[in-house]
Design a protein around this motif. Structure first.
Motif, short mmCIF file in Angstrom:
data_model
loop_
_atom_site.label_atom_id
_atom_site.label_comp_id
_atom_site.label_asym_id
_atom_site.label_seq_id
_atom_site.Cartn_x
_atom_site.Cartn_y
_atom_site.Cartn_z
N ILE A 116 0.85 -1.19 0.00
CA ILE A 116 0.00 0.00 0.00
C ILE A 116 0.89 1.24 0.00
CG2 ILE A 116 -1.75 1.29 1.30
CD1 ILE A 116 -2.62 -1.40 2.53
N PRO A 117 0.62 2.22 -0.85
CA PRO A 117 1.43 3.45 -0.85
C PRO A 117 1.37 4.16 0.51
CG PRO A 117 0.12 3.31 -2.85
CD PRO A 117 -0.36 2.21 -1.95
N VAL A 118 2.53 4.64 0.96
CA VAL A 118 2.63 5.24 2.29
C VAL A 118 3.36 6.57 2.21
CG1 VAL A 118 3.64 5.02 4.60
CG2 VAL A 118 2.55 3.03 3.51
N ALA A 119 2.78 7.58 2.83
CA ALA A 119 3.44 8.87 3.06
C ALA A 119 3.59 9.04 4.57
CB ALA A 119 2.63 10.01 2.47
N ILE A 120 4.76 9.50 5.00
CA ILE A 120 5.00 9.72 6.44
C ILE A 120 5.46 11.15 6.63
CG2 ILE A 120 6.18 8.94 8.52
CD1 ILE A 120 6.81 6.32 7.09
N THR A 121 4.77 11.89 7.50
CA THR A 121 5.13 13.27 7.80
C THR A 121 5.50 13.39 9.26
OG1 THR A 121 3.58 14.10 6.12
CG2 THR A 121 4.36 15.67 7.77
N TRP A 122 6.68 13.95 9.53
CA TRP A 122 7.11 14.19 10.91
C TRP A 122 6.68 15.58 11.34
CZ3 TRP A 122 9.34 10.29 8.37
CH2 TRP A 122 9.70 9.16 9.10
N HIS A 123 6.02 15.64 12.50
CA HIS A 123 5.48 16.89 13.03
C HIS A 123 6.26 17.38 14.25
CE1 HIS A 123 1.59 16.94 10.72
NE2 HIS A 123 1.91 15.67 10.60
#
Length: 379
Positions: A116-123
């Motif tokens: 599954i395509p995954v985007a990860i954003t660090w906040h």
């Protein structure tokens, strides 16, 4: 598009990531996407263990359990999330990460193992945790993951790159700038110089140091020169109120709890300066809201709010709290400098709308889809 967002923390907890994620998912749903949120945060009435609720058109899956201090963690959440992924078959998973985010990174890994395509954003800033995370990433295969990695500011992205390698793009937080706008008329000029701060009341936000700086500045100014109102909730409130009493500043420094957005905006319209004393801030949504509402922002250098602040133009950025005390004194005494900064802050609005950030987010989803097609999967 069927989008699954994953965040260990979510409403009713308050903070930057919770505010941003709530608005982002609302806008995506309004644009016709099917939007789900997986979170370990229990609901306002202790909803948990897979309970589902609707926030408008957004489906929120509460995967938490009863933990001390309402900690957003559940050792079984990963298993529940895996079943949900198999049921929903999302087009993309968007994980929202910080230093401690077992659900976000766990679900991201599960999704990548399924292609599954995954985007990860660090906040958040990784800070000293990089010393542990970097070797962990190499040992576990996270150093070369088929995911679109991003962070909310340049300084945060640099730290993520040091741990995970590869390309880390900038995916800013955003605000509703139609709501956070200056009042038609500026408030009366000092004195008193009206300072405000808004943050979750936890030690890392530096509010104790701010109270001390304001107390020391007041000692060097005529009586009645300053006020400070702190808005927010959190476990540090009693300590802050004790410090206020110890410093003898109860007459002009107050901790006033959480305010709804409309009431907080009204408070900003009657204030002059927003104080952001946190030494490490990945972005600073509260500072952006205040800056867009026409306030001068007084903050620390090296933080993510440098994405939207220009020190010496619409704000003052300092190296430490001693410099912050000096800056407060100058704003309270140098009328020309105060007017120059105030007029710029009221006349120029930073462009951090959800419309723009949504476009950038969809670009990250396309990058995630391309990476998923590479065929590389985490075991």
């Amino acid at each position: 598009m069927r989008i699954v967002h994953v965040s260990d923390c979510y409403a009713p907890r308050t903070g930057g990531i919770e505010t941003h994620l709530g608005e982002l998912t609302r806008m995506q749903a309004a644009q016709g996407h099917e939007v789900h949120v997986f979170t370990s945060e229990r609901g306002p009435n202790d909803e948990r263990h897979g309970s589902t609720e609707m926030h408008g058109a957004v489906t929120v899956h509460r995967l938490g359990t009863l933990m001390p201090m309402r900690a957003p963690w559940n050792p079984a959440a990963g298993f529940m999330a895996a079943r949900l992924l198999d049921e929903l078959l999302p087009d993309v998973v968007h994980a929202h990460a910080g230093i401690l985010c077992p659900l976000a990174l766990g679900v991201a890994k599960t999704a990548m193992s399924r292609g599954i395509p995954v985007a990860i954003t660090w906040h958040s800033m990784l800070d000293r945790s990089r010393l542990v995370l970097a070797p962990w990433a190499r040992l576990t295969g996270w150093g070369d993951v088929p995911a679109a990695l991003s962070a909310v500011s340049r300084v945060a992205a640099e730290e993520v790159e040091q741990v995970y390698g590869g390309e880390v793009r900038i995916l800013h937080d955003a605000i509703d700038q139609a709501r956070w706008s200056p009042a038609p008329e500026a408030p009366d000029e000092p004195p008193p110089l009206r300072l405000v701060a808004a943050a979750r009341l936890v030690p890392k936000k530096g509010l104790g140091a701010l109270i001390t700086a304001v107390a020391e500045a007041a000692d060097d100014l005529p009586r009645g020169s300053l006020t400070l109102d702190i808005f927010g909730v959190g476990p540090d409130r009693k300590r802050l109120e004790t410090l206020i009493r110890q410093r003898g500043v109860e007459g002009f420094v107050r901790v006033r709890g959480r305010k709804p957005a409309a009431k907080l905006l009204a408070e900003y319209h009657g204030a002059h300066v927003f104080c952001s004393p946190a030494p490490r801030e990945a972005f600073g949504i509260a500072a952006l809201e205040a800056r867009s509402a026409g306030l001068i922002v007084l903050g620390r250098r090296g933080n993510g709010h440098e994405e939207f602040l220009q020190s010496g133009v619409d704000s003052i950025l300092v190296d430490d709290m001693r410099d912050m005390r000096r800056a407060i004194i100058r704003l309270a005494t140098d009328r020309a400098r105060f007017r120059e900064l105030r007029d710029r802050a009221r006349s120029v609005t930073p462009d951090f709308t959800y419309e723009r950030v949504c476009e950038d987010t969809y670009a990250e989803y396309e990058r995630a889809i391309d990476l998923a097609r590479s065929g590389i999967r985490l075991p």
